[in-house]
Design a protein around this motif. Structure first.
Motif, PDB file in Angstrom:
ATOM      1  N   LYS A 289      12.191  -7.618 -10.364  1.00  0.00           N
ATOM      2  CA  LYS A 289      10.890  -8.056 -10.786  1.00  0.00           C
ATOM      3  C   LYS A 289      10.548  -9.472 -10.596  1.00  0.00           C
ATOM      4  O   LYS A 289       9.434  -9.987 -10.667  1.00  0.00           O
ATOM      5  N   ASP A 290      11.760 -10.263 -10.510  1.00  0.00           N
ATOM      6  CA  ASP A 290      11.670 -11.883 -10.038  1.00  0.00           C
ATOM      7  C   ASP A 290      11.254 -12.077  -8.390  1.00  0.00           C
ATOM      8  O   ASP A 290      11.183 -13.373  -8.126  1.00  0.00           O
ATOM      9  N   ILE A 291      11.245 -11.181  -7.755  1.00  0.00           N
ATOM     10  CA  ILE A 291      11.078 -11.174  -6.231  1.00  0.00           C
ATOM     11  C   ILE A 291       9.658 -11.082  -6.271  1.00  0.00           C
ATOM     12  O   ILE A 291       9.077 -10.004  -6.211  1.00  0.00           O
TER      13      ILE A 291
ATOM     14  N   ALA B 243      -1.014  -5.680   0.165  1.00  0.00           N
ATOM     15  CA  ALA B 243      -0.102  -6.092  -0.989  1.00  0.00           C
ATOM     16  C   ALA B 243       0.198  -4.870  -1.782  1.00  0.00           C
ATOM     17  O   ALA B 243       1.516  -4.628  -2.306  1.00  0.00           O
ATOM     18  N   VAL B 244      -0.651  -3.916  -1.904  1.00  0.00           N
ATOM     19  CA  VAL B 244      -0.436  -2.527  -2.587  1.00  0.00           C
ATOM     20  C   VAL B 244       0.954  -1.868  -1.705  1.00  0.00           C
ATOM     21  O   VAL B 244       1.568  -1.110  -2.284  1.00  0.00           O
ATOM     22  N   TYR B 245       0.754  -1.763  -0.506  1.00  0.00           N
ATOM     23  CA  TYR B 245       1.789  -1.119   0.195  1.00  0.00           C
ATOM     24  C   TYR B 245       3.012  -1.902  -0.051  1.00  0.00           C
ATOM     25  O   TYR B 245       4.211  -0.958  -0.167  1.00  0.00           O
ATOM     26  N   ARG B 246       3.178  -2.899  -0.266  1.00  0.00           N
ATOM     27  CA  ARG B 246       4.582  -3.783  -0.656  1.00  0.00           C
ATOM     28  C   ARG B 246       4.938  -3.515  -2.172  1.00  0.00           C
ATOM     29  O   ARG B 246       6.056  -3.159  -2.353  1.00  0.00           O
ATOM     30  N   GLU B 247       3.782  -3.131  -2.984  1.00  0.00           N
ATOM     31  CA  GLU B 247       4.209  -2.820  -4.257  1.00  0.00           C
ATOM     32  C   GLU B 247       4.863  -1.390  -4.345  1.00  0.00           C
ATOM     33  O   GLU B 247       5.664  -1.198  -5.004  1.00  0.00           O
ATOM     34  N   GLY B 248       4.335  -0.715  -3.391  1.00  0.00           N
ATOM     35  CA  GLY B 248       4.799   0.756  -3.203  1.00  0.00           C
ATOM     36  C   GLY B 248       6.308   0.727  -2.593  1.00  0.00           C
ATOM     37  O   GLY B 248       7.071   1.484  -3.038  1.00  0.00           O
ATOM     38  N   LEU B 249       6.436  -0.043  -1.650  1.00  0.00           N
ATOM     39  CA  LEU B 249       8.081  -0.221  -1.137  1.00  0.00           C
ATOM     40  C   LEU B 249       8.736  -0.515  -2.433  1.00  0.00           C
ATOM     41  O   LEU B 249       9.760   0.029  -2.396  1.00  0.00           O
ATOM     42  N   GLY B 250       8.302  -1.660  -2.830  1.00  0.00           N
ATOM     43  CA  GLY B 250       9.121  -2.124  -4.351  1.00  0.00           C
ATOM     44  C   GLY B 250       9.693  -0.989  -5.168  1.00  0.00           C
ATOM     45  O   GLY B 250      10.704  -1.058  -5.529  1.00  0.00           O
ATOM     46  N   LEU B 251       8.518  -0.154  -5.391  1.00  0.00           N
ATOM     47  CA  LEU B 251       8.657   0.863  -6.379  1.00  0.00           C
ATOM     48  C   LEU B 251       9.654   1.670  -6.185  1.00  0.00           C
ATOM     49  O   LEU B 251      10.195   2.493  -6.609  1.00  0.00           O
ATOM     50  N   ARG B 252       9.611   2.268  -4.566  1.00  0.00           N
ATOM     51  CA  ARG B 252      10.302   3.434  -3.987  1.00  0.00           C
ATOM     52  C   ARG B 252      11.548   3.011  -3.975  1.00  0.00           C
ATOM     53  O   ARG B 252      12.529   3.690  -4.137  1.00  0.00           O
ATOM     54  N   TYR B 253      11.882   1.804  -3.416  1.00  0.00           N
ATOM     55  CA  TYR B 253      13.199   1.561  -2.775  1.00  0.00           C
ATOM     56  C   TYR B 253      13.982   0.264  -3.524  1.00  0.00           C
ATOM     57  O   TYR B 253      14.997   0.014  -3.265  1.00  0.00           O
ATOM     58  N   GLY B 254      12.965  -0.722  -4.312  1.00  0.00           N
ATOM     59  CA  GLY B 254      13.555  -1.867  -4.725  1.00  0.00           C
ATOM     60  C   GLY B 254      13.174  -2.855  -3.798  1.00  0.00           C
ATOM     61  O   GLY B 254      12.999  -2.898  -2.651  1.00  0.00           O
TER      62      GLY B 254
END
Length: 520
Positions: free
Chosen positions: A115-117, A132-143
């Motif tokens: 969460k700090d990245i 930005a939303v695409y990247r939020e999704g990447l973080g959600l899916r893969y970390g």
């Protein structure tokens, strides 16, 4: 014996002066690089304003994280231009880091909680929000930590004159763009067969900071406190621990034809995934991902090489490929070389030129599911145990020793090095190939072995990478740009900021409609 498609064409290009068309090869690089603070931690600052808008600047942007810089060179037919321009980008950018450094290497610095990245922020427009939303999704899916890994991508295309000459040599019929796409896909299939050689020759990520795993189990050993490594690893970046995601293991994308490839991607961005659906797409007005499908967009599909086409009317990648055919290929296997201030050695593009040409001319039957399993296993063996003395790879259900296979590939590439030397004059290609060939029988001369030796010397990966980050960044800052180059970059920064301001100030419709139009 090797069998080459249109083998007469190989001889004609070598002997009849046709090789000159190869001087029209177009190349370009994309280099990712983390910004870190003086303590070697991920930079918590925003993208430097002096580098322009990361949404609109043509050469300086970010990838996933706000701190993950991405430098892009314009396409050029001059083989030396990409790295020359890339050095200028580094020199200019280094002047505006405000006490921060360009991290040396592909695997990231010490990382805290996911969460700090910070995810990259591109502005207020719908186009910026989409990214930005695409990247939020990447973080959600893969970390998020997986998205801090850096690499170098090599973009490569052959000129129209080459395709015309090859089409004539092969007595091919049909539309020119169909012939080009068919041959590019043949190249890609062969690259998937033999790309393990890049991991061995140029892999440079055999060790990682233990913070990257966040307690996850692995087979890595401890080299020093805070550092894990594979004794014979070449590229942990491309292992299951790195930028090869197991979540996509069951995603079947065929490279056997343009139609199969694009259809697979179209299906993936429209097929719901129960786990992603459970994560949710929105929380009120807050978007968590673009959709709950197997892929949010086509670029989410991870592959070591991808066919590319720039749409003429803003089409999605798969749609642009379907409409216009393949324009170029993007090679995505290169680790950053931490010993080099711009992360890329000149011999990488020289070798890639030869390998890609061989892959183009060599027979390239469709890849069966059995062969795909072999290709995946060979890649896994080389990235994890590539320097192991008794390493064996798979070929047609047989276990064969690594070194003879590698030497055989160098034998097969020899005519194409000669072909390129005939086109450009001199012996750059032959000399480089001979030098790189020496790494097959001398694993200690590979970048991965040298990284391990230096990591031991510095008492750990973070110490080693930070030492080089400081050395490289300060060295780049000391390399002054001439007045005209400085003015060119300053003008590009100003233009990007004006364009960003116009986009942010323009009237925006509902974001939902913007997303829907993308998939229409």
């Amino acid at each position: 014996m090797l069998k080459f498609t249109c083998c007469d064409a190989v001889q004609q290009f070598s002997r009849s002066g046709q090789a000159q068309v190869l001087t029209g090869i177009t190349r370009g690089y994309e280099r990712e690089c983390l910004r870190v603070d003086a303590a070697g931690q991920l930079a918590a600052t925003r993208h430097p304003a002096e580098l322009g808008s990361k949404l609109t600047h043509p050469w300086i942007t970010t990838d996933y994280a706000e701190a993950l810089l991405e430098f892009i060179t314009p396409p050029s037919q001059d083989p030396d231009f990409p790295l020359q321009f890339l050095r200028d980008i580094h020199r200019y950018s280094a002047q505006h880091l405000h006490g921060e450094y360009l991290w040396a290497g592909s695997m990231p610095c010490v990382l805290g909680e996911d969460k700090d990245i910070p995810i990259a922020d591109y502005g207020r427009s719908n186009a910026a929000r989409f990214k930005a939303v695409y990247r939020e999704g990447l973080g959600l899916r893969y970390g998020r930590r997986m998205q801090t890994i850096a690499g170098a991508h090599y973009n490569w295309s052959l000129p129209e004159a080459f395709w015309g000459a090859l089409k004539d040599c092969c007595a091919a019929t049909g539309r020119p763009e169909e012939f080009v796409s068919e041959r590019y896909f043949g190249l890609i299939r062969n690259f998937l067969r033999y790309g393990w050689l890049i991991h061995y020759l140029f892999g440079a990520s055999p060790a990682i900071c233990s913070s990257f795993l966040q307690g996850r189990k692995s087979d890595l050993l401890e080299l020093a406190p805070g550092t894990l490594y594979g004794p014979y690893a070449t590229s942990l970046r491309m292992s299951d621990l790195g930028y090869q995601n197991r979540a996509q293991a069951n995603l079947r994308v065929s490279f056997n034809s343009l139609a199969e490839y694009t259809q697979a991607l179209e299906t993936a961005i429209r097929t719901p995934d129960p786990f992603y659906a459970e994560l949710g797409v929105r929380d009120g007005d807050q978007w968590k991902q673009l959709n709950a499908n197997l892929l949010q967009i086509e670029n989410e599909f991870y592959a070591g090489i991808r066919p590319k086409r720039i749409g003429k009317n803003g089409e999605r990648p798969a749609k642009a490929l379907q409409t216009y055919g393949v324009e170029y290929v993007e090679v995505r296997l290169f680790d950053l070389n931490p010993f080099i201030d711009i992360g890329i050695a000149p011999e990488q593009s020289t070798f890639a030129d030869v390998l890609l040409l061989m892959c183009l001319f060599r027979d390239s039957p469709p890849i069966t599911s059995r062969e795909q399993s072999e290709n995946d296993e060979n890649k896994s063996r080389v990235v994890n145990q590539g320097r192991q003395p008794d390493l064996h790879l798979l070929a047609h259900n047989r276990q064969l020793p690594f070194r003879p296979l590698a030497h055989e590939l160098f034998d097969d590439m020899q005519p194409f090095a000669e072909m390129l030397d005939a086109a450009y004059g001199g012996n750059r290609y032959a000399t480089t190939m001979q030098r790189l060939r020496g790494r097959i029988d001398d694993p200690d001369s590979t970048p991965s072995a040298q990284v391990l030796a230096a990591t031991r010397e510095h008492g750990g990966f973070s110490n080693f990478a930070m030492h080089l980050a400081q050395q490289h960044t300060r060295g780049l800052q000391a390399q002054t740009l001439d007045a005209s180059t400085t003015a060119k970059f300053a003008a590009s920064v100003a233009a990007s900021l004006r364009e960003q301001q116009q986009l942010d100030g323009a009237e925006q419709g509902p974001f939902e409609d913007f997303v829907a139009r993308y998939y229409a």
